[in-house]
Design a protein around this motif. Structure first.
Motif, PDB file in Angstrom:
ATOM      1  N   GLY B  29      -3.984   3.106  -0.908  1.00 22.61           N
ATOM      2  CA  GLY B  29      -2.679   2.549  -0.543  1.00 22.61           C
ATOM      3  C   GLY B  29      -1.977   3.319   0.563  1.00 22.61           C
ATOM      4  N   ARG B  30      -2.685   4.277   1.194  1.00 12.85           N
ATOM      5  CA  ARG B  30      -2.047   5.065   2.240  1.00 12.85           C
ATOM      6  C   ARG B  30      -2.090   4.394   3.611  1.00 12.85           C
ATOM      7  N   ALA B  31      -2.966   3.434   3.786  1.00 12.65           N
ATOM      8  CA  ALA B  31      -3.089   2.786   5.097  1.00 12.65           C
ATOM      9  C   ALA B  31      -1.808   2.012   5.406  1.00 12.65           C
ATOM     10  N   TYR B  33       0.382  -0.749   7.272  1.00 14.94           N
ATOM     11  CA  TYR B  33       0.411  -2.023   7.985  1.00 14.94           C
ATOM     12  C   TYR B  33       1.830  -2.190   8.533  1.00 14.94           C
ATOM     13  N   ALA B  35       4.392  -4.018   7.934  1.00 16.81           N
ATOM     14  CA  ALA B  35       5.532  -4.055   7.009  1.00 16.81           C
ATOM     15  C   ALA B  35       5.779  -2.698   6.367  1.00 16.81           C
ATOM     16  N   ASP B  36       4.742  -1.855   6.345  1.00 21.54           N
ATOM     17  CA  ASP B  36       4.917  -0.531   5.743  1.00 21.54           C
ATOM     18  C   ASP B  36       5.650   0.406   6.694  1.00 21.54           C
ATOM     19  N   ALA B  38       7.790  -0.809   8.780  1.00 24.67           N
ATOM     20  CA  ALA B  38       9.090  -1.450   8.975  1.00 24.67           C
ATOM     21  C   ALA B  38       9.833  -1.610   7.657  1.00 24.67           C
ATOM     22  N   THR B  39       9.954  -0.519   6.917  1.00 30.78           N
ATOM     23  CA  THR B  39      10.882  -0.528   5.786  1.00 30.78           C
ATOM     24  C   THR B  39      12.124   0.225   6.234  1.00 30.78           C
ATOM     25  N   MET B  41      13.500   2.587   4.869  1.00 30.12           N
ATOM     26  CA  MET B  41      13.357   4.027   4.678  1.00 30.12           C
ATOM     27  C   MET B  41      12.653   4.682   5.855  1.00 30.12           C
TER      28      MET B  41
END
Lengths: 213, 817
Positions: B29-31, B33, B35-36, B38-39, B41
């Motif tokens: 789950g470290r990759a 994308y 949306a990750d 663009a949070t 946080m």
């Protein structure tokens, strides 16, 4: 709501409902406790996926269909697989949530997905977007059925979509993870027995990483 | 974790059955994308963009008042079709290029610049038009759209291909063709015929048998798990764009050209990408441009435009209906072939002409060279439906559905085996016939599926039923096949121009590889790293020791390899031996200075340095480099064109067995064998993955997937994943992957791509297998239970027509549905 219930989420307990009314949601996520205040930390309509991703930074939780149709957002909630895009954060109040970040890199499932390369079956992932959801669906399956057969894996993960079509690799990886966990448990038991009898014991972790090859 | 890969100095990494290089990063789950990244946080000050989408299939905005929208709390910026920076934009097309970087002037289809960025006119229900807003939350952005006062002028619309071709049909793009909805021929063509070989009519006259039929391939969605999107941020006059498009250089070129900016003022990055499958047109999609313009009004804050699942039904495979006439001698030799391709292009042209004209033209040369008389025509037609575009196997799938049918039907008429008809009639001009590669994939496929079990004459279930229930089982099995060329070999990739890579050797002996390409899941990253590890064996590094820069960044300066044509697996790998040679020579020169020894007396083997006068066992390279004064790295950049030697291309064959339930019409794919010759298997686990995933996607397209429109309103009915069905883990057919190395390409890694061709032949094979099982031909995808029952005379229409005889239909619906 109905989909999350269908996926195994129990209705909120009375006390949980009471807290939700007061706008506080308590989640234990990957072993860490969080107290989230509605309106401050999350909006009442936020899904569990949104809270996990946006508020807690757990972006291993992927949202793909946002409709409960693909399984990419699956997390383990009190031991059961739940579609986090279809579950309100408030519904999970008082629950224990496990996301892919909560699995160590030596978790048999992570190891199995990361090393899957079996002739005739290919790899267990390509683009990787569905993978955390696959891993967590499998995690819940292994909790119920520690050493599943291929048929049990297909049945247990029937609703998950991998558009790259890595299905045979995924099934093999989950079967292998079950075997790996079983072997580790056996070694663990052997070591405990060894400790009791004073005999030297192998290192379960290094033995398991040897099995990755 | 990757110790299962071959050890350095042992068996080569290239061709090995190893895990992917990115598998741990993705599994854990470290990759990251889009949306990750663009949070809220991670992207400080992030704003969310939302665009008005037309609720009508054809409409124009006649008046627009944004004052109530602007007053919605949280709204930061509103951009509309009436703003100067939007009105001043050039008309465009969302397919500037098939696989190389193209400028506005050099785009593929300059005749079809039918798109206006954030225009005032909608051409399909879902078209992004009129207004885009940026707000503090997604909800505020959506609320602002709700608060818009928009007055629409609804216009007549047309959904159906044939209706759109009729005189008087509503014109979708009169600015492109004021006479009708059919595209004007692309220059230099002046008519629909894009290929004419020999004398077709003469060929038909000499033929012993003629067959005519129609096949129709629909417009499946890409169905990528990750939806389309981009994030834009301005720093002064410099724009940064993160995109889930499968290239970086092309969106940079497109943004720079559309916004009339110099290239150094635009930076584009690709994080990991959650599936592509040729979802290729985003580089030039209007949404990139309007999000950039919107972000410019947001004071340097990042702006995310990310589609939800419904919106991500945005462009599809280009649907093509083929009308085919073929003439053959009694021995199966095809003397004449005439194809007419009709594509319902949808609302915009994009690369529809690529599917209907460009690809078939290429296939005619690569596969159909033996056919002496050939005429191919293309008719691309605008409709007010979701635009067709590029999807994995563009044009090839659509053509192969017809070609597979042709092989099967010609064979049936002449009492031959379709395998033999393929051997007789397929090949290319560069290889003598029968083509060894073709023969090999057919032999392997036929052998592994048990082709000799196939009944020579298809079952005539309809006749049996006409005579009463003579079969013991309601389930019938059948076998079918189809075959196609693969693509692409290196010589076909010459238009890409140079391939560029950079190798950095750090003073501690570790290696960084920059071989830019968007990582969409294809496995090319593993191929490239494996080739790099093999070439750097002298450093004593393995694949796991090489840091591969997975995210692209145009600021790093190297040209990226667009993830198309299934070719990146070998294009970057090809450079690695030269890169390693250059690195070694630069390293030795550097060592000569450090060791004060002549270059020709220095060698580096498996991470140790040997020189005359040095210790016999040598010294560790890192030990020497870490003692140099500046601790600098050694960097080499290498570039080259793909090998130009014309080698033709190999073939792929799909053999399928199906079981059809004659009571329910359900088709189950019992087994698929996908046999592909790719010259050199760069990465065996990846190749198997492609050869399994391709037919899995194809079977899903052939049997399950279908976009449905409401004919009355022109609205799509199933832009979601509950009603748009795709194969889940439970639906996946068993696929046996077979990767062969018969044909040989040019260069260090004589390979051909295989990922796209893996998806091409399965629909035809499945359709033929259904015919073999039932004796009825279903030429139109998807092959649904309803269509099967109709063809068997057991469907609703047949029963309504003959309610009394529904139990034992006496009407034979014939072989043609």
């Amino acid at each position: 709501m109905s989909a999350s219930l269908a996926a195994g989420l129990a209705p909120p307990s009375e006390s949980a409902t009471a807290r939700a009314v007061h706008g506080v949601t308590r989640l234990c996520v990957n072993g860490h406790d969080h107290e989230l205040v509605a309106g401050r930390d999350y909006a009442p309509g936020d899904s569990l996926a949104t809270v996990l991703r946006e508020r807690l930074g757990l972006t291993g939780v992927k949202v793909a269909c946002d409709q409960g149709a693909c399984g990419a957002c699956t997390v383990v909630l009190d031991g059961r697989p739940v579609l986090s895009c279809m579950t309100l954060a408030a519904e999970a109040d008082g629950c224990s949530v496990l996301t892919v970040e909560g699995l160590g890199e030596d978790d048999p499932l992570i190891v199995a997905f990361a090393t899957q390369a079996q002739p005739g079956h290919g790899t267990a992932l390509q683009c990787g977007f569905c993978t955390p959801g696959m891993v967590m669906t499998a995690k819940a399956l292994l909790l119920r059925t520690p050493r599943p057969t291929r048929e049990q894996v297909v049945e247990g993960m029937a609703g998950n979509i991998c558009r790259c079509g890595c299905y045979p690799g995924i099934v093999e990886a989950v079967v292998r993870a079950g075997q790996m966990a079983g072997e580790r448990a056996g070694e663990q038991a052997g070591r405990s027995a060894g400790e009791r009898t004073g005999e030297p014991a192998g290192d379960a972790a290094s033995a398991a990483s040897g099995a990755e090859g | 974790m990757h110790e299962s890969a071959p050890a350095a100095g042992g068996a080569p990494f290239v061709g090995s059955y190893s895990p992917r290089i990115d598998a741990l990063e993705k599994a854990s789950g470290r990759a990251d994308y889009l949306a990750d990244l663009a949070t809220g946080m991670r992207a400080q000050g992030l704003l969310y963009a939302s665009c008005l989408r037309s609720p009508y299939p054809a409409a124009r905005i006649v008046s627009l008042d944004t004052s109530r929208a602007e007053a919605v709390p949280g709204v930061v910026a509103v951009l509309t079709c009436n703003d100067d920076e939007v009105r001043g934009l050039k008309p465009t097309n969302a397919s500037w290029t098939p696989f190389f970087t193209a400028s506005y002037e050099r785009m593929s289809w300059p005749s079809y610049r039918d798109r206006r960025v954030l225009g005032d006119t909608a051409h399909w229900a879902g078209d992004e038009v009129g207004v885009v807003v940026a707000a503090e939350t997604n909800e505020a952005a959506d609320a602002a759209l709700e608060a818009l006062d928009v007055e629409w002028e609804q216009r007549p619309f047309v959904l159906d291909l044939w209706e759109a071709m009729e005189p008087g049909a509503p014109l979708v793009h009169p600015e492109i063709n004021p006479e009708g909805n059919t595209f004007p021929p692309p220059p230099p063509l002046t008519g629909p015929t894009f290929l004419e070989r020999g004398d077709v009519e003469q060929g038909f006259a000499e033929s012993d048998v003629q067959v005519e039929f129609e096949t129709s391939y629909h417009n499946p969605d890409h169905g990528c798990l990750e939806t389309r999107g981009c994030m834009m941020q301005w720093d002064g006059d410099r724009l940064t764009c993160w995109t889930s498009y499968y290239a970086a250089d092309q969106p940079r070129m497109s943004l720079a050209n559309m916004l009339e900016m110099p290239l150094n003022k635009v930076r584009v990055m690709n994080p990991y990408i959650g599936g592509s499958f040729g979802r290729g047109n985003e580089a030039d999609q209007p949404f990139l441009v309007f999000t950039a313009l919107l972000a410019k009004r947001c004071g340097g804050r990042p702006v995310l435009y990310r589609m939800d699942r419904r919106q991500d039904f945005h462009d599809t495979r280009s649907p093509v209906l083929y009308r085919v006439r073929v003439g053959a001698r009694a021995d199966g030799t095809i003397l004449a072939l005439h194809t007419k391709a009709y594509s319902r292009a949808g609302a915009y042209a994009d690369d529809t002409m690529g599917a209907a004209d460009e690809v078939p033209r290429e296939v005619a040369e690569l596969s159909l060279a033996p056919i002496p008389n050939l005429r191919m025509e293309a008719y691309c037609v605008y409709t007010n439906t979701i635009p067709g575009g590029v999807k994995r196997g563009i044009g090839n799938n659509e053509l192969n559905l017809a070609w597979g049918r042709l092989l099967d039907e010609v064979a049936e008429r002449l009492g031959l085996d379709p395998v033999d008809v393929a051997l007789t009639n397929m090949g290319n001009p560069w290889v003598s016939r029968p083509d060894e590669s073709l023969a090999a994939v057919l032999r392997e496929g036929a052998g592994r599926i048990g082709w000799d079990r196939r009944r020579a004459a298809p079952a005539d279930l309809t006749a049996e039923r006409a005579g009463g229930p003579t079969t013991g089982s309601v389930k019938r099995r059948g076998l079918g096949m189809s075959v196609h060329n693969t693509w692409h070999a290196a010589w076909q990739e010459i238009p890409r121009g140079r391939v560029q890579v950079r190798l950095t050797l750090n003073p501690d002996g570790s290696v960084v590889l920059d071989a830019p390409t968007a990582e969409t899941g294809t496995g090319s990253n593993s191929c490239t790293v494996f080739a790099c590890a093999d070439a750097l064996a002298f450093l004593g590094v393995g694949a796991a020791d090489i840091t591969y820069l997975a995210h692209t960044d145009t600021d790093r300066g190297l040209k990226d390899m667009v993830q198309t044509d299934s070719a990146v697996s070998y294009l970057q790998a090809e450079l690695m031996p030269n890169a390693a040679t250059e690195l070694k020579s630069k390293l030795v020169a550097h060592l000569a200075r450090l060791l004060e020894a002549p270059e020709e007396e220095i060698d580096v083997r498996v991470g140790r340095v040997f020189w005359s006068g040095g210790p016999g066992e040598g010294r560790p390279l890192a030990g020497i480099l870490m003692q140099q004064s500046d601790l600098g790295s050694i960097v080499v950049e290498v570039e080259d064109l793909p090998p130009a030697q014309v080698t033709g291309c190999p073939f792929t064959a799909c053999f399928a067995e199906v079981e059809v339930d004659t009571e329910t019409g359900a088709v189950e794919v019992v087994q698929i064998v996908q046999a592909t010759d790719c010259g050199k298997v760069m990465y065996r686990a990846g190749a198997d993955g492609q050869l399994i995933g391709g037919p899995t996607m194809a079977a899903s397209e052939a049997l399950l997937e279908q976009i449905v429109y409401d004919e009355r309103t022109g609205l799509p009915l199933n832009f979601n994943w509950v009603d748009y069905r795709m194969a889940t883990l439970a639906d996946a057919p068993p696929v046996e992957p077979v990767a062969l190395e018969v044909w040989q390409g040019a260069g260090n890694h004589p390979a051909s791509g295989l990922g796209e061709s893996a998806v091409t032949a399965a629909p035809g094979a499945i359709a033929n297998a259904v015919h073999n099982a039932l004796g009825v031909r279903l030429g139109e995808l998807p092959i649904t239970p309803e269509k099967i029952l109709e063809a068997l005379g057991r469907g609703r229409r047949a029963q309504e027509a003959q309610p009394v005889q529904q139990a034992r239909p006496t009407q034979n619906p014939g072989a043609q549905p």
